[in-house]
Structure formats: structure tokens, C-alpha cells
Design an enzyme around this catalytic site. Sequence first.
Site, PDB file in Angstrom:
ATOM      1  N   ASN A 208       0.857  -1.196   0.000  1.00 51.48           N
ATOM      2  CA  ASN A 208       0.000   0.000   0.000  1.00 51.48           C
ATOM      3  C   ASN A 208       0.888   1.239   0.000  1.00 51.48           C
ATOM      4  O   ASN A 208       2.109   1.136  -0.081  1.00 51.48           O
ATOM      5  CB  ASN A 208      -0.978  -0.020   1.184  1.00 51.48           C
ATOM      6  CG  ASN A 208      -0.240  -0.089   2.502  1.00 51.48           C
ATOM      7  OD1 ASN A 208       0.702   0.665   2.730  1.00 51.48           O
ATOM      8  ND2 ASN A 208      -0.648  -1.002   3.367  1.00 51.48           N
ATOM      9  N   ASP A 277      -4.032  -6.527   5.340  1.00 48.66           N
ATOM     10  CA  ASP A 277      -4.987  -7.436   5.989  1.00 48.66           C
ATOM     11  C   ASP A 277      -5.086  -8.769   5.257  1.00 48.66           C
ATOM     12  O   ASP A 277      -5.514  -9.761   5.821  1.00 48.66           O
ATOM     13  CB  ASP A 277      -6.377  -6.793   5.998  1.00 48.66           C
ATOM     14  CG  ASP A 277      -6.483  -5.731   7.077  1.00 48.66           C
ATOM     15  OD1 ASP A 277      -5.937  -5.965   8.170  1.00 48.66           O
ATOM     16  OD2 ASP A 277      -7.091  -4.677   6.822  1.00 48.66           O
ATOM     17  N   LYS A 287       7.513 -17.190 -11.982  1.00 43.86           N
ATOM     18  CA  LYS A 287       6.838 -15.956 -12.395  1.00 43.86           C
ATOM     19  C   LYS A 287       5.529 -16.296 -13.109  1.00 43.86           C
ATOM     20  O   LYS A 287       5.510 -17.171 -13.993  1.00 43.86           O
ATOM     21  CB  LYS A 287       7.768 -15.182 -13.335  1.00 43.86           C
ATOM     22  CG  LYS A 287       7.200 -13.876 -13.778  1.00 43.86           C
ATOM     23  CD  LYS A 287       8.166 -13.176 -14.717  1.00 43.86           C
ATOM     24  CE  LYS A 287       7.450 -12.029 -15.389  1.00 43.86           C
ATOM     25  NZ  LYS A 287       8.218 -11.449 -16.473  1.00 43.86           N
ATOM     26  N   PHE A 324      -3.898   3.450  14.997  1.00 44.69           N
ATOM     27  CA  PHE A 324      -4.262   4.420  13.966  1.00 44.69           C
ATOM     28  C   PHE A 324      -5.435   3.831  13.190  1.00 44.69           C
ATOM     29  O   PHE A 324      -5.585   2.605  13.117  1.00 44.69           O
ATOM     30  CB  PHE A 324      -3.090   4.668  13.003  1.00 44.69           C
ATOM     31  CG  PHE A 324      -2.140   5.718  13.495  1.00 44.69           C
ATOM     32  CD1 PHE A 324      -1.242   5.440  14.509  1.00 44.69           C
ATOM     33  CD2 PHE A 324      -2.153   6.997  12.947  1.00 44.69           C
ATOM     34  CE1 PHE A 324      -0.371   6.411  14.974  1.00 44.69           C
ATOM     35  CE2 PHE A 324      -1.293   7.971  13.397  1.00 44.69           C
ATOM     36  CZ  PHE A 324      -0.399   7.687  14.409  1.00 44.69           C
ATOM     37  N   LYS A 338     -12.749   0.185  15.796  1.00 41.56           N
ATOM     38  CA  LYS A 338     -11.393  -0.404  15.881  1.00 41.56           C
ATOM     39  C   LYS A 338     -10.800  -0.231  17.276  1.00 41.56           C
ATOM     40  O   LYS A 338     -10.129  -1.115  17.786  1.00 41.56           O
ATOM     41  CB  LYS A 338     -10.487   0.248  14.838  1.00 41.56           C
ATOM     42  CG  LYS A 338     -10.785  -0.263  13.452  1.00 41.56           C
ATOM     43  CD  LYS A 338      -9.971   0.391  12.372  1.00 41.56           C
ATOM     44  CE  LYS A 338     -10.458  -0.128  11.022  1.00 41.56           C
ATOM     45  NZ  LYS A 338      -9.974   0.626   9.895  1.00 41.56           N
ATOM     46  N   LYS A 342      -9.818  -3.656  19.066  1.00 40.18           N
ATOM     47  CA  LYS A 342      -8.386  -3.947  19.238  1.00 40.18           C
ATOM     48  C   LYS A 342      -7.880  -3.561  20.627  1.00 40.18           C
ATOM     49  O   LYS A 342      -6.702  -3.673  20.909  1.00 40.18           O
ATOM     50  CB  LYS A 342      -7.594  -3.240  18.131  1.00 40.18           C
ATOM     51  CG  LYS A 342      -8.117  -3.620  16.730  1.00 40.18           C
ATOM     52  CD  LYS A 342      -7.207  -3.184  15.618  1.00 40.18           C
ATOM     53  CE  LYS A 342      -7.877  -3.401  14.264  1.00 40.18           C
ATOM     54  NZ  LYS A 342      -6.964  -3.623  13.168  1.00 40.18           N
TER      55      LYS A 342
HETATM   56  O1  PMT Z   1       3.270   5.935   6.571  1.00 32.80           O
HETATM   57  P1  PMT Z   1       2.676   7.259   6.140  1.00 32.80           P
HETATM   58  O2  PMT Z   1       2.793   7.490   4.649  1.00 32.80           O
HETATM   59  O3  PMT Z   1       3.225   8.394   6.943  1.00 32.80           O
HETATM   60  O4  PMT Z   1       1.095   7.192   6.412  1.00 32.80           O
HETATM   61  C1  PMT Z   1       0.625   7.129   7.710  1.00 32.80           C
HETATM   62  C2  PMT Z   1      -0.549   6.140   7.832  1.00 32.80           C
HETATM   63  C3  PMT Z   1      -1.732   6.650   7.023  1.00 32.80           C
HETATM   64  C4  PMT Z   1      -0.154   4.748   7.355  1.00 32.80           C
HETATM   65  C5  PMT Z   1      -0.888   6.079   9.367  1.00 32.80           C
HETATM   66  O5  PMT Z   1      -1.243   7.385   9.802  1.00 32.80           O
HETATM   67  C6  PMT Z   1      -2.053   5.140   9.633  1.00 32.80           C
HETATM   68  O6  PMT Z   1      -3.214   5.515   9.581  1.00 32.80           O
HETATM   69  N1  PMT Z   1      -1.745   3.837   9.944  1.00 32.80           N
HETATM   70  C7  PMT Z   1      -2.751   2.800  10.085  1.00 32.80           C
HETATM   71  C8  PMT Z   1      -3.149   2.307   8.733  1.00 32.80           C
HETATM   72  C9  PMT Z   1      -4.055   1.116   8.826  1.00 32.80           C
HETATM   73  O7  PMT Z   1      -3.648   0.030   8.534  1.00 32.80           O
HETATM   74  O8  PMT Z   1      -5.204   1.371   9.333  1.00 32.80           O
HETATM   75  P2  PMT Z   1      -6.316   0.191   9.621  1.00 32.80           P
HETATM   76  O9  PMT Z   1      -7.530   0.988   9.863  1.00 32.80           O
HETATM   77  O10 PMT Z   1      -6.315  -0.796   8.550  1.00 32.80           O
HETATM   78  O11 PMT Z   1      -5.789  -0.504  10.940  1.00 32.80           O
HETATM   79  C10 PMT Z   1      -6.151  -0.081  12.246  1.00 32.80           C
HETATM   80  C11 PMT Z   1      -5.015  -0.368  13.218  1.00 32.80           C
HETATM   81  O12 PMT Z   1      -4.756  -1.771  13.292  1.00 32.80           O
HETATM   82  C12 PMT Z   1      -3.712   0.282  12.851  1.00 32.80           C
HETATM   83  O13 PMT Z   1      -3.100   0.731  14.052  1.00 32.80           O
HETATM   84  C13 PMT Z   1      -2.909  -0.829  12.204  1.00 32.80           C
HETATM   85  O14 PMT Z   1      -1.511  -0.661  12.406  1.00 32.80           O
HETATM   86  C14 PMT Z   1      -3.431  -2.054  12.938  1.00 32.80           C
HETATM   87  N2  PMT Z   1      -3.444  -3.289  12.112  1.00 32.80           N
HETATM   88  C15 PMT Z   1      -4.081  -3.330  10.916  1.00 32.80           C
HETATM   89  C16 PMT Z   1      -4.107  -4.499  10.187  1.00 32.80           C
HETATM   90  C17 PMT Z   1      -3.458  -5.643  10.717  1.00 32.80           C
HETATM   91  N3  PMT Z   1      -3.462  -6.785  10.046  1.00 32.80           N
HETATM   92  N4  PMT Z   1      -2.838  -5.584  11.892  1.00 32.80           N
HETATM   93  C18 PMT Z   1      -2.819  -4.419  12.610  1.00 32.80           C
HETATM   94  O15 PMT Z   1      -2.237  -4.369  13.695  1.00 32.80           O
END
Ligand code: PMT
Length: 401
Positions: A208, A277, A287, A324, A338, A342
Site C-alpha cells: 500500500n 490485511d 513468475k 491508527f 477499531k 483492538k
Molecule cells: O506511513 P505514512 O505514509 O506516513 O502514512 C501514515 C498512515 C496513514 C499509514 C498512518 O497514519 C495510519 O493511519 N496507519 C494505520 C493504517 C491502517 O492500517 O489502518 P487500519 O484501519 O487498517 O488498521 C487499524 C489499526 O490496526 C492500525 O493501528 C494498524 O496498524 C493495525 N493493524 C491493521 C491491520 C493488521 N493486520 N494488523 C494491525 O495491527
Amino acid sequence: MLKNKNILVGVTGGIAAYKAVDVVSRLKKMNANVDVIMTKNAKNFVGPTTFQSISQNYVSIDMFEEPKSWDIEHIALADKADMVLVAPATGNIIGKIANGIADDMLTTVIMATRAKVVFAPAMNSHMYANPIVQENIEKLKGLNYEFIEPGTGMLACGYLGKGRMAEPADIVQYILDSLNKKTLINKKIIVTAGPTIEPLDPVRYMTNYSSGKMGYAIAEEASNRGGDVVLVTGPTNLQPPSNVKVVNINTTMEMLKAVEEYFNDSDVLIKAAAPLDYKPEKFSKEKIKKKTGEDDILEIKYIRNPDIAASFGKKKENQIMVGFAAETENVEKHAREKLEKKNFDFIVANDVSKEDAGFRTDTNIVTIIDNKGCSEEYPLMSKEKLSKVILDKVEKLIEAR
Ligand code: PMT
């Protein structure tokens, strides 16, 4: 020593205004970015051109003058500042701020800022001892405004007593100590940053747009505050901050394992990474070849990756966990889900559909929601500044434990 720090110096109308020139010059030598706001009365003591030449920034005085750029309007100055220093601070400015008066550029900026405001009072010793001035000072101290005590000595008015502005070297030392406070010493902090990647075949992978900027800024700020930082990072083009332990990973599973290694011993986990995810169900050792023909559609089956945050949210004991949420619609609603699912202590919701927020940008626009249900919206700010906001909140939670 003050690199990347924005210090706003408010100069008010007292003879010690000439010493403020030395303060600004010393701050510049330490690589701070200095903006100066003068009150109209301050101009009677030192000209704006002096501060302009030394700070190398436009000096604001009047609220309603034609702005030189939209960046210097009062809210922008208030948001940008890491610290506001009022030097010299007259009895008048102290009285105005203590009583919620905002009738010029400086008082308005002080009312609007979230940064720490420090006064270096300078006035006649009888004025300084005046119970109204003292009451105003006490009131402001109670509201977390800070004061650098004036010295005792011969004052410009010929009196001998307390009221002489602190020396420029001492004022600058105060700023240095305050901005570089080691408030996270002995705290073990894990920060995750950047994207993860999931390989599809030897030449292709999914990922991503995360650049790592948000997570790296948090890791740097935590380390500046004396924290013992482990940065678990997906592939980025960034130079990791010095003094942090860097663990490079590629996949979401690798990120999970890296966090697992440090989690039990940690105090704080900040999940700024954007882990994938889903991953392709099968990795093709060869390939994947193009097919020909009209039905040339490549179908890939994806399976779920572990949710790292959710799994540590279940295990956590005393750890503070910050998440985040990158959302494009119903930002607050999804972020609250979330936060709960979490088990975060608080979540930083960025609306990644907004320009200047979220992935790859140097800035962010967020709402922070805590597990007590309180939410606070923040204006556009640099990711460095947001890191300070996040770590201030973490520190408050640590203190409360
Ligand atoms: O890296 P940059 O370019 O500076 O951008 C910053 C950012 C947009 C990546 C950052 O600010 C941000 O929002 N990070 C979380 C992105 C994300 O995966 O969001 P989510 O809504 O999918 O996940 C929610 C939370 O669960 C996040 O804290 C994530 O780290 C965590 N997560 C998500 C998926 C997963 N499989 N395991 C996780 O722990």
C-alpha cells in the site's frame, strides 16, 4: 540542538525588548525557526526590522495588516509553534492573558495556541510586587503557563529590586531544557511503521501507499524524549532515526513476530504501520505468465493476515496501546469500532481521503478518540508535531498508572 523546533517569540513594550534581540539571535544559532510577534508598544523600544533581519522571518504586529502569505495569519502561527516565549512580558500582557483578553495579534495567538507558553517578566519592582500582577501570575501558573523568574538588580527605571528580565542565556537554556525534556527515560516503546508487502511470485508483490513518515516521526520523538525505542518497519525510503533499534520486516506475519519478541517487556505499543490485511493464498515459485486470448483474466485468491493489534490487545497487561485508523468515510464511527475491537487506549483516526492527510504526506489531519469515549479534532499539522501530541497523551496515561 533546536533543529525542527518552531519558537514564537512575543515581544512586548518594555526596555528589555533589546535583550529579546539577543534571545532570538541565540535561538537562531541553535537552528530553531523563530517567528516574532511584536506588540505596538514594543515598536517604541526596538524596530521590527531588527527582529526581521535576525529571525529571517516576517515580523507580525497588526492583526489586520495585509498578510504576506496565508501561512502567517494568527492561527497558522499558533498551530506551528512548539513553544511561545513572551520576552519581555510586561504586567499588561500578563494581565490580559490571565483575563482572557485577545485584542491584538500576540494575545490572539496565545489564546489560540496549544503550545507551551512561557513568560519572561520584566517590569519595575513595585509593579512586579503588585498583588494584582502576582495574582495574575499565580492564576496563569495554575493553568500550566510557565514563568522564568526575573532577577534582582538595578532596573532601567533606577530602582533596585526584582523585576529585571532573566538573562538571554538563561532564557534560551530554559527553552532547551523544556523542549528536550527526557520524559520517557526507561520506557520501552515499540513503534510500527510503513507498509507490509506480500509476495505473489518472485517478481511481484502487494503493498500500500504507506511511506513510514508517521511512524518514523513518532519513533524519533519518543527517542528524543529518552525512550528506549524499537522501530518495527516495513520497507520505506526513509533514514531511520538514530538511537532507535530498527527491525526490518516485509510481511504482516513478520511484523507480528517482531512485535511479539519485544511486547512482554514493553511499556507502550504504537501501531502507525499499515499492515496488509490480506495476502495471496499461494506464492507462485515461478513468475506468473501472461496468457493470451480474450478471457485473459488473472484471478488471485487472498486469505486473511493476522490482526496484529487485536492479538496484542487481548494479551496486554500494563502496556499502553495506541492505534491508527486510516479511513475514507464515516471516519469517527469506524475508528471507534477499531478502538474497541483492538483494545487500544486511544486511536488516531486519519481521514485519508483528505488532501495533506494520511499516506505519504508530510502532514496529517486527525481526530484522537480515547477508550473513555472522548474525541478531539486536530487541525492540519506536520507529522512531527502530531507525534508530540500523541506522546504527550501517552505520557499522561503513564503518569496516571
Ligand atoms: O506511513 P505514512 O505514509 O506516513 O502514512 C501514515 C498512515 C496513514 C499509514 C498512518 O497514519 C495510519 O493511519 N496507519 C494505520 C493504517 C491502517 O492500517 O489502518 P487500519 O484501519 O487498517 O488498521 C487499524 C489499526 O490496526 C492500525 O493501528 C494498524 O496498524 C493495525 N493493524 C491493521 C491491520 C493488521 N493486520 N494488523 C494491525 O495491527
